[in-house]
Structure formats: C-alpha cells, structure tokens
Design a protein around this motif. Structure first.
Motif, PDB file in Angstrom:
ATOM      1  N   TYR A  14       0.773  -1.174   0.188  1.00 39.55           N
ATOM      2  CA  TYR A  14       0.103  -0.160   0.101  1.00 39.55           C
ATOM      3  C   TYR A  14       0.918   1.081  -0.028  1.00 39.55           C
ATOM      4  O   TYR A  14       1.952   1.208   0.801  1.00 39.55           O
ATOM      5  CB  TYR A  14      -0.855  -0.206   1.201  1.00 39.55           C
ATOM      6  N   PHE A  16       1.092   4.254   1.479  1.00 36.30           N
ATOM      7  CA  PHE A  16       1.699   4.686   2.576  1.00 36.30           C
ATOM      8  C   PHE A  16       2.529   3.971   3.338  1.00 36.30           C
ATOM      9  O   PHE A  16       3.269   4.464   4.190  1.00 36.30           O
ATOM     10  CB  PHE A  16       0.442   5.136   3.333  1.00 36.30           C
ATOM     11  N   SER A  39       3.435  13.808   4.915  1.00 36.45           N
ATOM     12  CA  SER A  39       2.850  12.827   4.006  1.00 36.45           C
ATOM     13  C   SER A  39       1.307  12.254   4.159  1.00 36.45           C
ATOM     14  O   SER A  39       0.492  12.774   3.668  1.00 36.45           O
ATOM     15  CB  SER A  39       3.934  11.761   3.795  1.00 36.45           C
ATOM     16  N   ILE A  40       1.051  11.199   5.016  1.00 29.22           N
ATOM     17  CA  ILE A  40      -0.193  10.497   5.201  1.00 29.22           C
ATOM     18  C   ILE A  40      -0.803  11.841   5.992  1.00 29.22           C
ATOM     19  O   ILE A  40      -0.414  12.336   6.572  1.00 29.22           O
ATOM     20  CB  ILE A  40      -0.065   9.238   5.890  1.00 29.22           C
ATOM     21  N   GLY A  41      -2.188  11.820   5.360  1.00 24.52           N
ATOM     22  CA  GLY A  41      -3.133  12.784   6.064  1.00 24.52           C
ATOM     23  C   GLY A  41      -3.535  12.493   7.337  1.00 24.52           C
ATOM     24  O   GLY A  41      -4.904  12.254   7.700  1.00 24.52           O
ATOM     25  N   LYS A 110     -12.784   4.367   4.826  1.00 21.85           N
ATOM     26  CA  LYS A 110     -11.984   3.551   4.102  1.00 21.85           C
ATOM     27  C   LYS A 110     -12.822   2.223   4.022  1.00 21.85           C
ATOM     28  O   LYS A 110     -12.894   1.689   2.868  1.00 21.85           O
ATOM     29  CB  LYS A 110     -10.448   3.821   4.754  1.00 21.85           C
ATOM     30  N   TYR A 133      -7.200   8.117  -4.782  1.00 20.60           N
ATOM     31  CA  TYR A 133      -7.077   7.344  -3.428  1.00 20.60           C
ATOM     32  C   TYR A 133      -7.033   5.737  -3.465  1.00 20.60           C
ATOM     33  O   TYR A 133      -7.992   5.135  -4.417  1.00 20.60           O
ATOM     34  CB  TYR A 133      -8.451   7.830  -2.411  1.00 20.60           C
ATOM     35  N   ASN A 178      -8.903  13.690  -2.714  1.00 16.79           N
ATOM     36  CA  ASN A 178      -7.747  13.173  -2.142  1.00 16.79           C
ATOM     37  C   ASN A 178      -7.292  12.466  -3.332  1.00 16.79           C
ATOM     38  O   ASN A 178      -7.761  11.576  -3.922  1.00 16.79           O
ATOM     39  CB  ASN A 178      -7.883  12.177  -1.170  1.00 16.79           C
ATOM     40  N   TYR A 209     -13.690  14.779   3.274  1.00 18.63           N
ATOM     41  CA  TYR A 209     -13.045  16.354   3.398  1.00 18.63           C
ATOM     42  C   TYR A 209     -13.960  17.266   3.481  1.00 18.63           C
ATOM     43  O   TYR A 209     -13.681  18.499   3.235  1.00 18.63           O
ATOM     44  CB  TYR A 209     -11.923  16.215   2.405  1.00 18.63           C
ATOM     45  N   LYS A 240     -11.017  13.117   9.687  1.00 20.64           N
ATOM     46  CA  LYS A 240     -10.301  14.525   9.283  1.00 20.64           C
ATOM     47  C   LYS A 240     -11.197  15.760   9.746  1.00 20.64           C
ATOM     48  O   LYS A 240     -10.819  16.744  10.158  1.00 20.64           O
ATOM     49  CB  LYS A 240     -10.370  14.730   7.763  1.00 20.64           C
ATOM     50  N   TYR A 333      -5.352  19.036   1.307  1.00 23.58           N
ATOM     51  CA  TYR A 333      -4.188  18.549   0.817  1.00 23.58           C
ATOM     52  C   TYR A 333      -3.616  19.673  -0.586  1.00 23.58           C
ATOM     53  O   TYR A 333      -4.461  20.387  -0.855  1.00 23.58           O
ATOM     54  CB  TYR A 333      -4.536  17.304  -0.089  1.00 23.58           C
ATOM     55  N   ARG A 374       2.253  15.232  -3.284  1.00 22.93           N
ATOM     56  CA  ARG A 374       1.381  15.861  -2.362  1.00 22.93           C
ATOM     57  C   ARG A 374       1.728  16.274  -0.856  1.00 22.93           C
ATOM     58  O   ARG A 374       2.563  15.322  -0.338  1.00 22.93           O
ATOM     59  CB  ARG A 374       0.173  14.780  -2.023  1.00 22.93           C
TER      60      ARG A 374
HETATM   61  C1  MLT Z   1      -4.255  10.013   2.928  1.00 20.96           C
HETATM   62  O1  MLT Z   1      -3.074  10.225   3.566  1.00 20.96           O
HETATM   63  O2  MLT Z   1      -4.538   9.946   1.730  1.00 20.96           O
HETATM   64  C2  MLT Z   1      -5.356   9.338   3.973  1.00 20.96           C
HETATM   65  O3  MLT Z   1      -4.842   9.797   5.175  1.00 20.96           O
HETATM   66  C3  MLT Z   1      -5.733   8.224   3.575  1.00 20.96           C
HETATM   67  C4  MLT Z   1      -6.786   7.655   4.520  1.00 20.96           C
HETATM   68  O4  MLT Z   1      -7.558   8.600   5.180  1.00 20.96           O
HETATM   69  O5  MLT Z   1      -6.878   6.530   4.640  1.00 20.96           O
END
Ligand code: MLT
Length: 399
Positions: A14, A16, A39-41, A110, A133, A178, A209, A240, A333, A374
């Motif tokens: 994956y 991330f 990096s990761i959200g 998710k 995504y 995303n 979002y 988020k 983002y 990103r």
């Molecule tokens: C991301 O960084 O794209 C998100 O955190 C991934 C997610 O929400 O699963």
C-alpha cells in the motif's frame, strides 16, 4: 484450496506503507536528524473537549450495571439513535433530509468504501479518476473488477468530467479530492449525476473532506444535487472532520430511493452490515455524537481553521517559489508540480535527503500523478512552518 489470485495483481505494498518504510529506513540511517512528515493525512490536533467529555460520560455509563451497554441497537445496524440524529441534523443544515435507517455508522470511510463492493457483481465496470486514493483501485483489483480511469490533469484542473463514450457502472468521486485537493462545483456534480442516471450507474461519493470546504458555492454532499439519492452512496468520516483517525468512526448514507434490478440497496447494505459488522463502540459513538452539537461544531471548527492556516502557509510558500499547485483552499491537501522536472519519487528522495521533509509521491496515486507531489496540512503549525522554511531554502537556493 485456491487463493484469491486477484491479490497477486496488486502492487507489492500500500502506498503509505512504502512511504513509511522509506522514511523509517532514512531515519535509522540518520538518527540525529529531525524528519518532518507531511505525507499521510493524519491529524495532529487533540480531540475537541466536547468529544472528550462525552466519551468520559460514556465510560462512566459502561462502569455501572444500570447503564452498561453491550451490542448496539440492531434496529440501525448497531448505530445509536443519538449519533444518527446528530448526523441527520448535520445533513439537514445542508438542506438534505434523511431517514434514520439511511444512516449507517461505520468505523471510517475507508472500510466502507471497500466493503460496499459486496453489493455489486464483479461484472460491473468501475470508473476511477487518475490520480486516485489507492483504496478505490486496490479493493476492486482484489475483487477482479474491470477498472477504467478518467484522466485528471492540469488541463481539467484535476477534475475529470464524464465521457459519454465510456461505459461505467460504478463511479468513484471524491470531492474535495484526495490526493489533488481539487473540488467539484455544483454544476459539475450535476453533470456526474446526470451521467450516472442515464447509465443506471452508481456513484460512490467520498465526502471525507467536506468540512474543509469554505467556498459556499461548492456542494458539501452529493445529495445537494437533485436526483442524487437515486444514484449515489455517500461516505463520510469523523477522521479529518474531528480528528478521529485513531478513534475510528464514520457514516455511510445509503438512500432508500437507491434501487437496482428492483432491489433496494439500502436493504442489501443493512443485511450485509448485520452479518459482517458488529458496530462501533458505544464510547466512540457517544464521542462522535458530540461532534455536530453546537459546541462541537464550534470546537472542531477551531481545529479545521488551524489546519487551514497550515494549508495557507504551504500555498504561500509555493507561490513564492513559483511552483504550480492545486488544492489547499477547500482541502487539507496541496498537490504540487515537482520542481526541476523531477519525477515524483526523485522529488520524494530529494526532499527527504536534503530537507528531511516527507511528502507523498504523486505517482503513487496513479499514472497521471507522475511529476506531482502531495503535502498535507494536518501537521502541527510549528513543524509545518519549519518544513516550509527548509523547503524554501532548498528549492529557492537551487533555482
Ligand atoms: C491519506 O493520506 O490519503 C489518508 O490519510 C488516507 C486515509 O484517509 O486512509
């Protein structure tokens, strides 16, 4: 015994996880350096006080026989009415009326974005934007579905529109998007709804979002568009919106008006959930129920304003450097064009090694992401500022 060989068609890991592994390897090799992750959200602000108080009360209830809770109520697939009512209230404020049994409480967008595929035949053709995504693609690869890509690029502002020559049955849309941060206007969503209805297709609308939208001309829910209840399922998350990435709670809206082959998808989903899911913990649900209270909305608004300020700082830094980007206005983002003609992974390595800043390579989100990168606004203000000053020094100095 045969395994599901579709898994062999997935990328090794994956996205991330790959970013995380590369970052960990760099840190292990350079223990003295402070690496900043944009990096990761993943959120950094603590939960809102009103959420914490609601959770504490729920913990106390669990400690007494008279108020203890076991499984959640099966009437609404283990969602408590207090939470469902607060979700309905938040939709009502967007002008969307929902029945309680159209709201399904989940452990996050998710999981449901993947799980929803149980309802659809593998013969359906799936349309996803590129870049995307990775969850939308990987879950369909696992099931062996045919996937088509709609090109998102600078030309269309990373907001692809329907192409009537392309026959799709399941359409993924994410707005604000995303990874690109771009957000569809109401008119653009109207086009997608028209296309889906013409084709009898279903839109899987990821609204994780939506709370970052500040422009009132943008829709916060696909159901603000007439006719969407007959062709769309919407996925939302407290991750988020209210900092629940480590708590886990979301909600999925499956309207009763959504019928295919004479069958209500709402009933199918209820059947699926009551079979494969036992709900979200009471404590979590009570915390989530506080999010859309008057006080909750004010408190999460402060956290969102904090992240927006980070997004503004990132955008301004890129403006100063003359780097093209999208997002950052109605989204946490920022999607930028890699400077110096670098590929996404070259820029990833360059930033990691020279500035000790980690972002996400655009090519990890699809072919059209190559050459893009990103950054997220979910870091702390201090670390974001520090990362930006390093980036500005590095790139500004090399220009
Ligand atoms: C991301 O960084 O794209 C998100 O955190 C991934 C997610 O929400 O699963």
């Amino acid at each position: 015994m045969k395994i599901n060989r579709n898994f062999l068609n997935l990328k090794d890991s994956y996205l991330f996880a790959t970013v995380g592994r590369k970052t960990a390897a760099y840190k292990a090799a350079h223990p003295g350096r402070e690496v900043i992750r944009l990096s990761i959200g993943d959120v950094t602000r603590p939960l809102a006080p009103v959420v914490i108080e609601a959770m504490h009360r729920a913990v106390d209830e669990m400690s007494r026989t008279e108020t203890f809770k076991g499984y959640g109520p099966d009437q609404y697939c283990y969602g408590y009415e207090r939470l469902i009512d607060s979700v309905k209230g938040s939709y009502a404020r967007k002008g969307v009326a929902l029945d309680s049994d159209e709201v399904f409480i989940s452990d996050g967008a998710k999981s449901d974005l993947g799980n929803i595929l149980d309802l659809f035949s593998v013969d359906n053709t799936v349309l996803v934007p590129d870049p995307v995504y990775p969850v939308y693609v990987d879950t369909n690869v696992m099931a062996g579905r045919r996937i088509l890509f709609s090109d998102a690029n600078e030309g269309n502002g990373f907001l692809p529109m329907p192409d009537r020559l392309v026959g799709a049955d399941i359409i993924y849309l994410c707005s604000p998007n995303n990874p690109t941060g771009a957000a569809y206007s109401r008119d653009q969503l109207r086009e997608w709804v028209r296309y889906a209805r013409e084709r009898d297709a279903i839109i899987l609308y990821d609204a994780a979002y939506e709370y970052f939208i500040s422009d009132p001309s943008l829709a916060r829910s696909i159901y603000e568009i007439e006719g969407a209840k007959e062709c769309a399922i919407e996925f939302c998350s407290y991750s988020k919106t209210a900092g629940f990435t480590g708590v886990r709670c979301g909600y999925t809206i499956v309207p009763k008006a959504l019928v295919r082959e004479g069958t209500s998808l709402n009933r199918l989903w209820a059947r699926r959930q009551s079979t494969k899911f036992n709900g979200v913990s009471y404590i979590t649900q009570m915390g989530a129920a506080a999010v859309f209270s008057e006080e909750g909305v004010r408190e999460i608004g402060e956290n969102i304003a904090y992240y927006r300020e980070n997004a503004r700082a990132i955008s301004e830094c890129l403006d100063r450097l003359g780097i093209w980007y999208t997002g950052g206005k109605n989204s946490p983002y920022i999607w930028l064009k890699c400077p110096f003609g670098m590929t996404s992974w070259q820029f990833f390595d360059y930033l990691l090694e020279e500035a000790n800043v980690v972002g996400t390579p655009g090519s990890g989100f699809g072919r059209n992401g190559e050459g893009y990168f990103r950054l997220t606004a979910f870091g702390t203000a201090e670390k974001t500022r520090e990362a930006l000053s390093r980036i500005e020094k590095l790139i500004g100095g090399a220009q």
